[in-house]
Scaffold this motif. Sequence first.
Motif, PDB file in Angstrom:
ATOM      1  N   LEU A  81     -31.818   0.835   0.029  1.00 52.35           N
ATOM      2  CA  LEU A  81     -31.440  -0.575   1.628  1.00 52.35           C
ATOM      3  C   LEU A  81     -32.310  -1.456   1.572  1.00 52.35           C
ATOM      4  CD1 LEU A  81     -34.503   0.597   3.076  1.00 52.35           C
ATOM      5  CD2 LEU A  81     -33.352   3.434   3.335  1.00 52.35           C
ATOM      6  N   LEU A  82     -32.693  -2.091   0.669  1.00 53.82           N
ATOM      7  CA  LEU A  82     -33.609  -3.184   0.742  1.00 53.82           C
ATOM      8  C   LEU A  82     -32.473  -4.365   1.399  1.00 53.82           C
ATOM      9  CD1 LEU A  82     -36.230  -3.854  -1.997  1.00 53.82           C
ATOM     10  CD2 LEU A  82     -36.409  -4.139   1.138  1.00 53.82           C
ATOM     11  N   GLY A  83     -31.254  -4.665   1.021  1.00 55.66           N
ATOM     12  CA  GLY A  83     -30.314  -5.619   1.507  1.00 55.66           C
ATOM     13  C   GLY A  83     -29.970  -5.751   2.479  1.00 55.66           C
ATOM     14  N   GLY A  84     -29.966  -4.659   2.447  1.00 56.16           N
ATOM     15  CA  GLY A  84     -28.809  -4.429   4.058  1.00 56.16           C
ATOM     16  C   GLY A  84     -30.090  -4.687   5.010  1.00 56.16           C
ATOM     17  N   LEU A  92     -31.030  -8.535   5.783  1.00 51.60           N
ATOM     18  CA  LEU A  92     -30.240  -8.551   6.632  1.00 51.60           C
ATOM     19  C   LEU A  92     -30.096  -8.362   8.426  1.00 51.60           C
ATOM     20  CD1 LEU A  92     -27.652 -11.069   6.057  1.00 51.60           C
ATOM     21  CD2 LEU A  92     -26.162  -8.262   5.912  1.00 51.60           C
ATOM     22  N   GLU A  93     -30.150  -6.858   8.207  1.00 48.58           N
ATOM     23  CA  GLU A  93     -30.889  -6.259   9.744  1.00 48.58           C
ATOM     24  C   GLU A  93     -31.493  -7.084  10.328  1.00 48.58           C
ATOM     25  OE1 GLU A  93     -29.819  -1.888  10.867  1.00 48.58           O
ATOM     26  OE2 GLU A  93     -32.048  -2.567  10.503  1.00 48.58           O
ATOM     27  N   THR A  94     -33.094  -7.166   9.444  1.00 49.42           N
ATOM     28  CA  THR A  94     -33.955  -7.426   9.617  1.00 49.42           C
ATOM     29  C   THR A  94     -33.814  -8.916  10.418  1.00 49.42           C
ATOM     30  OG1 THR A  94     -35.139  -5.851   7.942  1.00 49.42           O
ATOM     31  CG2 THR A  94     -36.815  -8.263   9.127  1.00 49.42           C
ATOM     32  N   ALA A  95     -33.371  -9.778   9.795  1.00 48.03           N
ATOM     33  CA  ALA A  95     -33.299 -11.454   9.432  1.00 48.03           C
ATOM     34  C   ALA A  95     -32.443 -11.361  10.703  1.00 48.03           C
ATOM     35  CB  ALA A  95     -32.263 -12.228   8.789  1.00 48.03           C
ATOM     36  N   ALA A  96     -31.019 -10.176  11.204  1.00 47.17           N
ATOM     37  CA  ALA A  96     -30.541 -10.592  12.357  1.00 47.17           C
ATOM     38  C   ALA A  96     -30.900 -10.152  13.645  1.00 47.17           C
ATOM     39  CB  ALA A  96     -29.443  -9.726  11.508  1.00 47.17           C
ATOM     40  N   ILE A  97     -31.689  -9.499  13.759  1.00 49.05           N
ATOM     41  CA  ILE A  97     -32.567  -8.655  14.904  1.00 49.05           C
ATOM     42  C   ILE A  97     -33.926  -9.879  14.861  1.00 49.05           C
ATOM     43  CG2 ILE A  97     -34.725  -7.544  15.574  1.00 49.05           C
ATOM     44  CD1 ILE A  97     -33.596  -4.939  13.849  1.00 49.05           C
ATOM     45  N   ALA A  98     -33.907 -10.654  14.297  1.00 47.02           N
ATOM     46  CA  ALA A  98     -35.064 -11.635  14.947  1.00 47.02           C
ATOM     47  C   ALA A  98     -33.780 -13.077  15.187  1.00 47.02           C
ATOM     48  CB  ALA A  98     -35.570 -12.778  13.147  1.00 47.02           C
ATOM     49  N   LEU A  99     -32.744 -13.535  13.906  1.00 44.22           N
ATOM     50  CA  LEU A  99     -32.256 -14.393  14.968  1.00 44.22           C
ATOM     51  C   LEU A  99     -31.620 -14.229  16.183  1.00 44.22           C
ATOM     52  CD1 LEU A  99     -29.991 -15.486  12.089  1.00 44.22           C
ATOM     53  CD2 LEU A  99     -31.206 -17.211  13.306  1.00 44.22           C
ATOM     54  N   GLY A 100     -30.936 -13.135  16.409  1.00 47.73           N
ATOM     55  CA  GLY A 100     -30.511 -12.418  17.515  1.00 47.73           C
ATOM     56  C   GLY A 100     -31.712 -12.877  18.584  1.00 47.73           C
ATOM     57  N   ALA A 101     -32.711 -12.362  18.473  1.00 43.61           N
ATOM     58  CA  ALA A 101     -33.398 -12.116  19.156  1.00 43.61           C
ATOM     59  C   ALA A 101     -34.268 -14.270  20.175  1.00 43.61           C
ATOM     60  CB  ALA A 101     -35.196 -11.265  19.262  1.00 43.61           C
TER      61      ALA A 101
END
Lengths: 555, 256
Positions: free
Chosen positions: A357-360, A363-372
């Motif tokens: 689950l590291l890859g996904g 990506l999710e962590t980066a997306a949360i940060a960018l979106g927020a």
Amino acid sequence: MSPRARSAAPSPPRPAPASPPGRGVPGLPRVPRSGRRMAAWGFPLVFAVLGVVALDHLGVGVGGLVAGFGEVVALLARAVPPTLADPATTFAHVLDTLWMAVAGTALATVPAAVLGVLAASRIRTVRSAALGVIVACRAVPDVVFAVFFVAAIGIGPLPGVLALGLHSVGMLGKLFAEAVEQADTGVREAVAGTGAGPAQRLLGGVLPQVAPSWVAAILYRLDINFRGSVLLGAVGAGGIGLDLKTAFGFTDYREATGVALVTVAVVLLVEGVSVALRGQLLGAGGARAVPAVHATRVPWTRGRFATHLAGWGALALAAVAFWRVGASPAALADAAAGSVRALGDFFPPDFAPVAGLLGGGLLETAAIALGATFLGTLAGVPLGLAAARAVAPNDGVRLGARTVLVGLRSIPDLLLVLVFVAAFGLMDGPVAGTLALAVFTAALVAKLVADDAEELRSGPREAVLSAGAGPVQELTVAVLGQLTPRLTAITLYALDVNLRAFFILGIVGAGELGYALSQHIRALNHDVVTAIVLPVFVLVLAVEAVSARLRSVLR
Amino acid sequence: MTGGLPVVETRGLVKTFGDDVHACASIDLTVRQGEIVALLGPSGSGKSTLLRHLNGLTRPDSGDIRVLGVDVVTAKGAALRALRRRVGVVFQQFNLVGRLTVMENVLNGALGRVRGPRYGIVTWPKSVRVEAFEHLDRVGLADRAYQRAGSLSGGQQQRVAIARALLQRPELVLADEPVASLDPETAASVMDLLVRVCREDGLTMVCTLHQIELALQWTRRVVGLRRGEVRLDEPTGALDAVRLRGLYLSDPVTVP
């Protein structure tokens, strides 16, 4: 190659404008392409595109946003009227949290001062070494330090204090070093010119100059550390953070509101005191002449009295805090020994259980940060400008914006995340996390923008106004024109903060990776915890590197 | 004045910034004990750079510098600090710590002769405090001793800086544009103070100035610099403003 002036020069005749050397071509010279211009235009574009893509990836849409805030409102409806089951315990826990913040800040001060002075040294190796330590302390979030110290010496306030202290060394050391670098070199030369030695130069030429900004930095950090110590409560340091998490865990929202209100009140109080003291420090001093009656006896002026009172008071406060959190020299020595032992538990990292689950998850962590960051900046910049005296159209708007800003700022990040996760449920953790962080980011960005806008030089604005510009023109040319590099820096800083917020999301189990993190912390699988933290950490460092590069280009 | 011992001696002093800024292009200068010398020249002529070499704040690319019998070029550490203690410096921007009291700023002048760091007035020996107070009295600011230095006017701040230099008990005073930040009237009174204390105490002074009138009025010898070279070195009595103005005229334009 005769200089050809524009022939339509009106009478009375003016001296011909000089043509650029080497070119006789009249007309406008092209604006040269430069990295600076590319960055100035490219950054907002790329950032907006990435933000939208990230929100889309997470499934945050306009409909979802509206529905989500509906959920939050519904939750809040179930959370009134607030209750406090045991007010005495709640207040005792708030006080515990406060002592933790004071002790952590005090613990950081001495190493930060040493590192700050060394980091401003002219000797390259010394400077790099000190900067390395400072950056390392800053880069590791206090929550990660806290998990480590809890593993090393068990739960209680001391691991929280050590975590806050170690992390604070980073920010304080950096601010201290900046103050030293900005100190008037003329004074240092003047002191050096008297034949003073190195220690005398430091104390006579540098310290008096940097003292106000150093104290201001310490007060500011205390303010931050109080919020931080609320969070640390949730990972085993005790105090009010634990109460908050427990109340949300039992879905006792009315109790949660009670605890939250007490927390917010104390946050506001601490911030109020911090801001007032900093204002005093950085403000102008008394200009009254003091008659020298006794030639060499120093008179007890109000300023001198206040300085002594504050200095000795701060020392006493720190001593009480150390006593309350049990930070005796023996306990600190034990903690050091325990930390060395605990390193073995955390290293080497064990990637096997989380490899899938590291890859996904990243990506999710980066997306949360960018979106927020994207949503938060969109809301925060106008709010911040409206809250600045130099920009706000009138006092009503300014005070309204100020109130919203201070209100948002006073909500601890842990509380925001808990509220949104409770409203959306853990299944929608990423969306809840994004929205919680967006609110938090809006407050952060608005505060930084407002501070910067207050410090804008009035000269350019007056010049633009004198040229007959309207209010919107003034805003775009004189305000945004001056603020652009700062806006970029603020956005990048918010992105950085939001990436680190992954660890907060992890504590409540929001997001794929965060949920795994909270499970492995609970199961004491420390080598797996390292395996999750390290990649996020690398991501944070990468953003920091990009940010540093961009800021140096835009400077 | 040729009888005194040489206090300042530079031989072939060269200092270049970057590739093409020749701040000092082989400067030979001798200043004897008790002399009050003005270094005159336009901005960028190298006068401040020359002055900064005399107490080791700037290091030369080549050449010899002896000040008070000490080789400044090779002096470092304790030896350099010992020399600096004997050389008082007055800066154009005063260089006071604005938020400290006047007294604390003056006391900083004694750092070279006490051991260890100091912070706050009471950490200084009483004898030094008394001496500092006397110097403040001498520059006419005794009543301002415990006021913030930053709250004083420019002229007053420069007087504090002079008191600080005097507390060093200097043998040589270097003044770098001491009155350039002041209005004409204040400038005259500060120059008067500076020259008077130097005369009374028999101190040697080297002072950079960019106003011809001040140099003619207050000093006995003028050294004119231009583009890092000494173009003129004569007693003040033999000079007039017209000749000095030549230092400031632009060179014939040489466009490549």
